[in-house]
Design a protein around this motif. Structure first.
Motif, PDB file in Angstrom:
ATOM      1  N   GLN A  55      92.152  30.898  33.125  1.00  0.00           N
ATOM      2  CA  GLN A  55      91.766  29.516  33.445  1.00  0.00           C
ATOM      3  C   GLN A  55      92.038  29.232  34.925  1.00  0.00           C
ATOM      4  O   GLN A  55      91.165  28.732  35.649  1.00  0.00           O
ATOM      5  CB  GLN A  55      92.577  28.576  32.553  1.00  0.00           C
ATOM      6  CG  GLN A  55      92.271  27.109  32.745  1.00  0.00           C
ATOM      7  CD  GLN A  55      93.226  26.244  31.932  1.00  0.00           C
ATOM      8  OE1 GLN A  55      93.670  26.640  30.861  1.00  0.00           O
ATOM      9  NE2 GLN A  55      93.567  25.085  32.419  1.00  0.00           N
ATOM     10  N   TYR A  84      86.181  28.274  41.485  1.00  0.00           N
ATOM     11  CA  TYR A  84      85.296  27.114  41.640  1.00  0.00           C
ATOM     12  C   TYR A  84      85.618  26.368  42.937  1.00  0.00           C
ATOM     13  O   TYR A  84      84.733  25.998  43.699  1.00  0.00           O
ATOM     14  CB  TYR A  84      85.462  26.178  40.441  1.00  0.00           C
ATOM     15  CG  TYR A  84      84.569  24.975  40.501  1.00  0.00           C
ATOM     16  CD1 TYR A  84      83.259  25.032  40.040  1.00  0.00           C
ATOM     17  CD2 TYR A  84      85.024  23.775  41.043  1.00  0.00           C
ATOM     18  CE1 TYR A  84      82.428  23.929  40.119  1.00  0.00           C
ATOM     19  CE2 TYR A  84      84.203  22.669  41.125  1.00  0.00           C
ATOM     20  CZ  TYR A  84      82.906  22.754  40.657  1.00  0.00           C
ATOM     21  OH  TYR A  84      82.086  21.661  40.740  1.00  0.00           O
ATOM     22  N   LYS A  85      86.927  26.178  43.155  1.00  0.00           N
ATOM     23  CA  LYS A  85      87.342  25.413  44.327  1.00  0.00           C
ATOM     24  C   LYS A  85      87.021  26.152  45.626  1.00  0.00           C
ATOM     25  O   LYS A  85      86.875  25.534  46.672  1.00  0.00           O
ATOM     26  CB  LYS A  85      88.850  25.139  44.256  1.00  0.00           C
ATOM     27  CG  LYS A  85      89.183  24.019  43.275  1.00  0.00           C
ATOM     28  CD  LYS A  85      90.625  24.071  42.822  1.00  0.00           C
ATOM     29  CE  LYS A  85      91.602  23.758  43.918  1.00  0.00           C
ATOM     30  NZ  LYS A  85      93.008  23.803  43.382  1.00  0.00           N
ATOM     31  N   TRP A 122      86.832  27.772  28.195  1.00  0.00           N
ATOM     32  CA  TRP A 122      85.881  27.102  29.080  1.00  0.00           C
ATOM     33  C   TRP A 122      86.137  25.594  29.109  1.00  0.00           C
ATOM     34  O   TRP A 122      86.084  24.964  30.169  1.00  0.00           O
ATOM     35  CB  TRP A 122      84.432  27.380  28.697  1.00  0.00           C
ATOM     36  CG  TRP A 122      83.513  26.488  29.499  1.00  0.00           C
ATOM     37  CD1 TRP A 122      82.787  25.439  29.057  1.00  0.00           C
ATOM     38  CD2 TRP A 122      83.301  26.555  30.922  1.00  0.00           C
ATOM     39  NE1 TRP A 122      82.127  24.841  30.091  1.00  0.00           N
ATOM     40  CE2 TRP A 122      82.421  25.501  31.250  1.00  0.00           C
ATOM     41  CE3 TRP A 122      83.776  27.382  31.930  1.00  0.00           C
ATOM     42  CZ2 TRP A 122      82.005  25.269  32.542  1.00  0.00           C
ATOM     43  CZ3 TRP A 122      83.357  27.144  33.236  1.00  0.00           C
ATOM     44  CH2 TRP A 122      82.470  26.096  33.527  1.00  0.00           C
ATOM     45  N   PHE A 165      89.480  30.972  37.267  1.00  0.00           N
ATOM     46  CA  PHE A 165      88.152  30.361  37.401  1.00  0.00           C
ATOM     47  C   PHE A 165      88.219  29.008  38.107  1.00  0.00           C
ATOM     48  O   PHE A 165      87.276  28.633  38.813  1.00  0.00           O
ATOM     49  CB  PHE A 165      87.473  30.260  36.029  1.00  0.00           C
ATOM     50  CG  PHE A 165      86.843  31.561  35.627  1.00  0.00           C
ATOM     51  CD1 PHE A 165      85.614  31.941  36.127  1.00  0.00           C
ATOM     52  CD2 PHE A 165      87.504  32.440  34.790  1.00  0.00           C
ATOM     53  CE1 PHE A 165      85.043  33.165  35.793  1.00  0.00           C
ATOM     54  CE2 PHE A 165      86.951  33.661  34.440  1.00  0.00           C
ATOM     55  CZ  PHE A 165      85.707  34.014  34.951  1.00  0.00           C
ATOM     56  N   VAL A 166      89.300  28.296  37.926  1.00  0.00           N
ATOM     57  CA  VAL A 166      89.425  27.023  38.646  1.00  0.00           C
ATOM     58  C   VAL A 166      89.536  27.300  40.149  1.00  0.00           C
ATOM     59  O   VAL A 166      88.886  26.652  40.958  1.00  0.00           O
ATOM     60  CB  VAL A 166      90.642  26.210  38.137  1.00  0.00           C
ATOM     61  CG1 VAL A 166      90.900  25.005  39.038  1.00  0.00           C
ATOM     62  CG2 VAL A 166      90.404  25.746  36.706  1.00  0.00           C
ATOM     63  N   PHE A 184      81.022  31.982  34.362  1.00  0.00           N
ATOM     64  CA  PHE A 184      82.150  32.196  33.446  1.00  0.00           C
ATOM     65  C   PHE A 184      81.708  33.045  32.243  1.00  0.00           C
ATOM     66  O   PHE A 184      82.408  33.962  31.818  1.00  0.00           O
ATOM     67  CB  PHE A 184      82.694  30.843  32.963  1.00  0.00           C
ATOM     68  CG  PHE A 184      83.681  30.956  31.852  1.00  0.00           C
ATOM     69  CD1 PHE A 184      85.000  31.309  32.109  1.00  0.00           C
ATOM     70  CD2 PHE A 184      83.302  30.738  30.533  1.00  0.00           C
ATOM     71  CE1 PHE A 184      85.915  31.443  31.085  1.00  0.00           C
ATOM     72  CE2 PHE A 184      84.211  30.867  29.501  1.00  0.00           C
ATOM     73  CZ  PHE A 184      85.522  31.218  29.780  1.00  0.00           C
ATOM     74  N   ARG A 237      89.633  20.893  33.955  1.00  0.00           N
ATOM     75  CA  ARG A 237      90.387  20.979  35.217  1.00  0.00           C
ATOM     76  C   ARG A 237      89.469  20.808  36.419  1.00  0.00           C
ATOM     77  O   ARG A 237      89.834  20.169  37.400  1.00  0.00           O
ATOM     78  CB  ARG A 237      91.124  22.312  35.307  1.00  0.00           C
ATOM     79  CG  ARG A 237      92.415  22.288  34.523  1.00  0.00           C
ATOM     80  CD  ARG A 237      93.277  23.481  34.818  1.00  0.00           C
ATOM     81  NE  ARG A 237      93.620  23.606  36.234  1.00  0.00           N
ATOM     82  CZ  ARG A 237      94.209  24.680  36.755  1.00  0.00           C
ATOM     83  NH1 ARG A 237      94.503  25.693  35.974  1.00  0.00           N
ATOM     84  NH2 ARG A 237      94.500  24.729  38.029  1.00  0.00           N
ATOM     85  N   ILE A 238      88.279  21.364  36.306  1.00  0.00           N
ATOM     86  CA  ILE A 238      87.322  21.199  37.416  1.00  0.00           C
ATOM     87  C   ILE A 238      86.977  19.724  37.598  1.00  0.00           C
ATOM     88  O   ILE A 238      86.931  19.206  38.713  1.00  0.00           O
ATOM     89  CB  ILE A 238      86.047  22.035  37.150  1.00  0.00           C
ATOM     90  CG1 ILE A 238      86.345  23.529  37.331  1.00  0.00           C
ATOM     91  CG2 ILE A 238      84.918  21.609  38.072  1.00  0.00           C
ATOM     92  CD1 ILE A 238      85.214  24.433  36.903  1.00  0.00           C
ATOM     93  N   ARG A 257      79.224  27.599  34.706  1.00  0.00           N
ATOM     94  CA  ARG A 257      79.462  27.971  33.308  1.00  0.00           C
ATOM     95  C   ARG A 257      78.866  29.367  33.016  1.00  0.00           C
ATOM     96  O   ARG A 257      79.436  30.182  32.313  1.00  0.00           O
ATOM     97  CB  ARG A 257      78.838  26.906  32.391  1.00  0.00           C
ATOM     98  CG  ARG A 257      78.717  27.300  30.925  1.00  0.00           C
ATOM     99  CD  ARG A 257      80.103  27.430  30.328  1.00  0.00           C
ATOM    100  NE  ARG A 257      80.050  28.119  29.064  1.00  0.00           N
ATOM    101  CZ  ARG A 257      80.370  27.575  27.903  1.00  0.00           C
ATOM    102  NH1 ARG A 257      80.764  26.337  27.838  1.00  0.00           N
ATOM    103  NH2 ARG A 257      80.326  28.264  26.801  1.00  0.00           N
ATOM    104  N   SER A 288      88.864  24.059  28.825  1.00  0.00           N
ATOM    105  CA  SER A 288      90.023  23.788  29.679  1.00  0.00           C
ATOM    106  C   SER A 288      89.639  23.896  31.151  1.00  0.00           C
ATOM    107  O   SER A 288      90.047  23.078  31.975  1.00  0.00           O
ATOM    108  CB  SER A 288      91.145  24.787  29.396  1.00  0.00           C
ATOM    109  OG  SER A 288      91.390  24.867  28.034  1.00  0.00           O
ATOM    110  N   ILE A 289      88.855  24.929  31.464  1.00  0.00           N
ATOM    111  CA  ILE A 289      88.428  25.102  32.858  1.00  0.00           C
ATOM    112  C   ILE A 289      87.577  23.908  33.302  1.00  0.00           C
ATOM    113  O   ILE A 289      87.777  23.337  34.371  1.00  0.00           O
ATOM    114  CB  ILE A 289      87.634  26.422  33.010  1.00  0.00           C
ATOM    115  CG1 ILE A 289      88.556  27.619  32.780  1.00  0.00           C
ATOM    116  CG2 ILE A 289      86.971  26.515  34.385  1.00  0.00           C
ATOM    117  CD1 ILE A 289      87.832  28.947  32.616  1.00  0.00           C
TER     118      ILE A 289
END
Lengths: 280, 206
Positions: free
Chosen positions: B67, B74-75, A67, B70-71, B41, A73-74, B38, A69-70
């Protein structure tokens, strides 16, 4: 009904339940299975197979690092939109931390910074509690009956699972900690304890990532028994971090939960450093 | 450290269940609430990373691809049309991410590599056929068998058997027709069965 057709229907039945093949087909299958030992055996085998797959365990965990790391990056993605000076500086810092290889010495320096931030955080969380600040100089999780004596012997929490608000004489109970109490200094832009904790956490996470990379490179040099012990300890700590993080999310201003979260990170850094040092 | 570990249970006791609906979480995440994402996730991290691990067979790569999943999610949250299908949507992204990685990896090898503490010889004759199937050896056998399936079969097998998805959901995730999925699953099952045969008993599948 042919065996092949029957077995296809049995698979559909196992996959989706009786409604998937319908009552009529279900009756045909039952009649066929009752008379065909091969298809009866197939059905039993399929059920055993399903049981095996249901018990399959993977060597993969959702770690707190994932999390982090995520989230990092976000934030980077978000920061990429505005091109202000602050944003550029921030990206440069993130880029520096994300550098693929930094020496353990740099990682150690980051840990020292994180510890210093932790001390500041704890001082803020407990404005009148000099003892907390003093005891936090070794952020590590307090040992049972440790010489610092800042906790009761045994668990610092009440047996009911609630944090004992009165048992720890040197840590102010959460409801007495005025986390957001205005200070005398104007300090309108001073970071909140939660921000400081997040900052400290980020530094720990960065340091842990670097140390982990270093340790992963050296894993083959470690004695297997010792490696197993280290891995077990890391697993325990990861679980502690995960659970304390959850508590912190629910009670972001609970000083004890925050303290334990940072202590768990600190412990992980210690273990990783121990692993790294044992191969030198 | 042991004390720290012992605290976990007590701390966990304070952690309540997360009761938000997916739709609510998506709405909050779209408004920019990081905490909502979060929670998404927290809810889907484990199935997604398990699915990716089953597809790529490597723990470190699975973490990296989870990773990335999820990125990307999100985007692209705004691109999610039906909020009730968050889970299917996430699996779809994970499938794309895993496939991209596998395509890259296929330049080096045709078979998914499986990590570490590994696979036993099935023909060594040391394992009694009725042995309980919870041990690490069998996990290794299943991982190995999964790694040997071709990509389409591994995808449908993982989604159907391990993730318990319906054919309709798998069709949405993969873009394949349901008849094709059924055929792939049937073949995947047969291949897997051959590999775990010694654990099933001699009478099955003959």
């Amino acid at each position: 009904m042919k065996c092949e057709e029957c077995q296809t229907l049995i698979e559909e039945y196992v996959d989706g339940g009786p409604h998937k093949i319908g009552q009529k087909a279900g009756a045909l299958v039952n009649a066929h299975v009752a008379a065909c030992s091969q298809c009866a055996s197939f059905r039993e085998g399929l059920i055993r197979e399903q049981a095996i797959y249901a018990r399959y365990e993977r060597d993969v965990e959702v770690t707190p690092m994932l999390w982090s790391s995520i989230e990092a990056r976000i934030k980077t993605e978000r920061a990429a939109k505005p091109a202000g000076l602050f944003s550029r500086l921030r990206e440069q810092m993130l880029g520096m931390f994300a550098a693929p290889r930094l020496s353990p010495a740099v990682a150690f320096a980051l840990v020292l910074i994180a510890i210093a931030v932790t001390v500041i955080v704890m001082t803020r969380l407990n404005p009148g509690g000099r003892e907390v600040a003093k005891n936090n100089s070794n952020v590590a999780v307090p040992e049972a009956g440790g010489s610092s004596g800042n906790r009761n012997p045994g668990s610092p929490f009440a047996g009911s699972g609630e944090i004992a608000k009165t048992e720890s004489p040197t840590v102010a109970p959460p409801n007495q900690v005025k986390v957001s109490a205005p200070r005398k200094a104007p300090a309108t832009t001073a970071p909140t304890p939660a921000q400081l904790v997040r900052e400290a956490e980020q530094k720990y996470v960065t340091a842990i990532a670097m140390l982990s990379r270093d340790v992963n490179r050296k894993r083959s040099q470690l004695d297997p028994m010792m490696l197993a012990r280290f891995d077990s300890a890391l697993g325990d700590i990861d679980r502690t971090i995960k659970d304390t993080r959850r508590v912190v999310r629910e009670n972001p201003e609970d000083p004890i939960a925050l303290q334990y979260l940072l202590a768990a990170y600190s412990k992980k850094v210690d273990v990783l450093r121990g692993m790294s040092a044992s191969t030198d | 450290m042991m004390e720290a570990v012992s605290l976990v249970g007590q701390l966990s006791g304070r952690a309540g269940a997360l009761m938000n609906s997916s739709e609510e979480l998506i709405a909050r995440a779209r408004r920019g609430e990081d905490e909502a994402f979060r929670l998404i996730f927290d809810r889907y991290g484990r199935p997604i990373i398990s699915f990716i691990y089953d597809m790529v067979g490597r723990r470190d790569l699975a973490e990296e691809l989870a990773q990335e999943t999820f990125v990307r999610a999100y985007k692209n949250l705004k691109a999610l049309r039906d909020d009730s299908k968050l889970s299917t949507w996430l699996f779809g992204i994970a499938k794309n991410v895993a496939r991209e990685s596998l395509r890259y990896k296929h330049r080096e090898t045709d078979k998914v590599a499986i990590d570490d503490d590994r696979v036993i010889e099935l023909s060594d004759g040391k394992l009694p056929p009725d042995r309980q199937l919870l041990d690490k050896e069998l996990n290794g056998v299943i991982r190995d068998a999964l790694g040997a399936l071709d990509e389409d079969k591994r995808l449908v097998f993982t989604l159907k058997i391990f993730q318990q998805r319906s054919y309709e959901e798998i069709a949405e995730i993969t873009g394949s027709s349901i008849p094709k999925l059924k055929t792939d699953l049937h073949r995947a099952r047969a291949e897997m069965r051959r590999r775990i045969q010694p654990y099933l008993g001699a009478s099955f599948g003959s």
